[in-house]
Every structure is written in structure tokens, then in C-alpha cells.
Scaffold this active site. Sequence first.
Site, PDB file in Angstrom:
ATOM      1  N   GLU A 121     -76.200  73.580 -15.098  1.00 20.44           N
ATOM      2  CA  GLU A 121     -75.161  73.512 -14.064  1.00 20.44           C
ATOM      3  C   GLU A 121     -73.782  73.456 -14.715  1.00 20.44           C
ATOM      4  O   GLU A 121     -72.920  74.286 -14.472  1.00 20.44           O
ATOM      5  CB  GLU A 121     -75.407  72.283 -13.207  1.00 20.44           C
ATOM      6  CG  GLU A 121     -74.361  72.005 -12.151  1.00 20.44           C
ATOM      7  CD  GLU A 121     -74.646  70.701 -11.440  1.00 20.44           C
ATOM      8  OE1 GLU A 121     -75.472  70.721 -10.515  1.00 20.44           O
ATOM      9  OE2 GLU A 121     -74.058  69.655 -11.814  1.00 20.44           O
TER      10      GLU A 121
ATOM     11  N   GLY B 142     -76.970  67.262 -18.900  1.00 26.41           N
ATOM     12  CA  GLY B 142     -76.092  66.573 -17.978  1.00 26.41           C
ATOM     13  C   GLY B 142     -74.872  66.016 -18.680  1.00 26.41           C
ATOM     14  O   GLY B 142     -74.604  66.298 -19.849  1.00 26.41           O
TER      15      GLY B 142
ATOM     16  N   GLY C 106     -72.813  60.110 -22.502  1.00 22.99           N
ATOM     17  CA  GLY C 106     -73.041  59.841 -23.908  1.00 22.99           C
ATOM     18  C   GLY C 106     -74.436  60.204 -24.374  1.00 22.99           C
ATOM     19  O   GLY C 106     -74.617  60.721 -25.479  1.00 22.99           O
TER      20      GLY C 106
END
Length: 446
Positions: A246, A221, A224
Site C-alpha cells: 500500500e 507497514g 519502527g
Amino acid sequence: MANRGDAMAKAAKRITATEAAALVKPGMWLDYGAVLGQPDAFDEALAARLGPLTDIRFRSVLTARPRAVLEADPEGKHIHWFSTHFSGYDRRKHDAGMAHYLPVNLGEVPDYYRRFIDPPDIVVFKAAPMDEKGYFNFGPNVLWMRALVERGKVVIVEETPTLPYVMGDGTGVHVSEVDYIIPGHDTPMAELPKAAATEVDKAVARLIAAEVEDGSCLQIGIGGMPNAVCSLLAESPVQDLGIHTEMLTDGIVDLYRAGRITGARKQMNPGRMVCTFALGAQYLYAFLHRNPEVEFHPVDYTNLPHMIMRNDKVVSINNTTQVDLQGQAASETDGFRHISGTGGQLQFVRGASGARGGKSFMCLASTYEKKGERKSRIVTALTRGNVVTTPRTDLMYVVTEYGMANLKGRSIAERARALISIAHPDFREELERDAYEHRLIPRGFF
């Protein structure tokens, strides 16, 4: 594509952005495509003629730079902006009452366009210059662009020389499907600043990196913590990692350049990194340009759980902002304020959990500060108005800087105990007291 009628039989006409903007009439639905593919030249031309226009509605996702039409309409008299996932810019416009969120699992959006959303009156998006076979490449914004082209009543391509040309399936539109072509700008693509990893991020990343095995297939994803995982894995001895994600990020490129990604053990698209869009630094875009080792696919190929679980050892790594003691993750809202979107989080959690040997990780710092007050992100009950992004039935690993809890197969009381153990020490006593008070942990339960 039959719904486009005779328009497909016509040759695409080259016109100016001003002429294209003149096609817009009051009450129309426009679609700006996605992320880096949102048009600039058309957007500026349309902003210049907003005066006589009213009730113009737009759909898009993850706006990467300011939109001229929104900046030209600060009171929202002309424009209604709908997004399936907010960027920071979309969020600010939502706070100002100018943008609206459309709740979706991103992997289902192609089906939304084909079944539930009325055909857009005008679809306009950036594309790379036409290639030798007559195709305009979508660049690193494949997502649901094929479905959008099929459904649009009028399709306009903003030919943009700086857009990377990507490889894969469903990555372009043939000139026969286009109504108008307008010249785009030659400015560099918008960048997403790489979030610097904090000490908390690094502590969370260490816990997750220790769970990644040789041959794992990663979904990373944004943020940080996932970036910190990539950095640690780049320095680790782990081998033959695969990518089915994705969003492709700078961190994944860094991991590839460290020699950790081969895709050799993937069952689906072996030897290839698979994604549906990319956003990051210029070196990411340069890496993607005509790179056969990266395959872009429509989002229903990358994000639907039954597709994700075709690979073994899928590792899904995502962020959340709040988890309650039952294991509900709220990742997209701050109370009633919408801040991002469901995105692909839930679908990758389910896909990873269903894969043979798969693991899904939900990351969060144990605390945050609001108006000078430190608060726990692990809570007895979600903040009023918060939306559940990943239900308690789906959450697997929850990770803070204080540890990792696997919620699969655990009762409510066991979940509460496990989550309290990884909360910040300053809040554990209060959480335990609340859990007993509300019978999340029954009296006498040990």
C-alpha cells in the site's frame, strides 16, 4: 465521468487561489484528496474567508501538515473534517472534537466514491505541472484519485512543481477533466520522520526476517518494527524480493539500494515495485520521480485481497497495539479514542494468507507504559471501546520480542496458550489464571 456533464467540455481556466476559494458556499462538501496531495495554497485562501461560511465539510486522509482551515477555526464553528485514516495531526484534531473518522478498508474507497458517497461539490488537490500530453500527475498519492475526479462536480488542480511525477496506471488527470487550475507553492513535500528502531523492534524484526524466503513479495507497514525488518533484510543473503504494498517507505528504498529487490519472481507486475502512495523523506521522493521501476496504481489494485494473492509468497508485515487471547488484533484505537485507521491491514492479512506460500505477521511490543504503569499488550480481553481491526479468524503470525505464535488452525485454548508464551514474562501467570477463570483454557487442558 458522465456525471460531470458539460463541465468536461469546457477548457480549464487558470485562476488564483483566492478566486478558487470564492467558489465555496455554505453547506458544501469539499474533498482535499490524500496525503501529500492535500492543497496548501487553496487551503490558506479558504481559511482567510471562513467568516461568512458555515457547515463546510471536508474529506481527506493522512494529513501530512497542518491545515489552515482547521487552524483558523479552533472552536469548530465552520469546519467539519472527515478522514479515512488519521495521521498524528488528524488524531489531535479528533481529540479536540474537530475531526471525525470514516471507517473503511482503504482498498474499497474507490467503490465508496462511485457507489455510496454523494459527489463532492469541489475536489481540490495538488498535482505536478501539466506534461506534454496534457496530464496533471497525482504524484505519490494515487489511492482513489481517479474515482474522486470522476465524481467531483468541480475539479481544481493546484499545480505544484515540487510534487514528484510518478509512473504507473491511473496516475493523473487530463486537462479536459479539470475545471480550474491554480498556482501552488514551491515548498518541499512534507516528510514523515523515520522511526528509530528500538531493541524490541530489532528483536521482533529478527524473528520475521528469518521467515522471509528468496522471491518473497513484501508488504511493509509503517513504524519502527517494519523499518527494522527492512534493515535486517538489507544485510541478509535473501534474493529477488518483490514489492506489492500500500505505502512505499524509506525502508523499501534502502532495501532496493542494497540489491535485495528485483521483483524477478513476481507473478503480477514482475520487475516492478507496486504501491498506491508514498510518505517518507526527501530521498524517497527523489527516488520516485519518473522512476519506471516503481509503479503506482489505484488502491483497489494494490489492496483488494484477490489482487494481492495473485503473487506467490506474499509476506505482510503490520503493527498492532493489542491482541487478546482469542487472537483479535486492535490496531486503530485506544479504548474509545481513535488513533489511526483500519487502512489496508485487514486486506493485506487476508491477501497474504490466501497467496500460495504466503505469510502475514502482526507485530507488537509485549508491553507499554501508560501514566507510569507498565501494561501488557497481550490481554485476556480487549480494552473497553477498542475496535477489532483484524478478527481472530484472520490472524496468522503474532510476533513479540519473546517469540512468534501461528494462530492458524488452532483452537481457542491453543491460541491462548501460544499467546501467553510470547507475552512479557511478568504477565504470563496472570494471563494464564484469567484464561482458566474465563474458560478460554478448560480445566484439564494441556
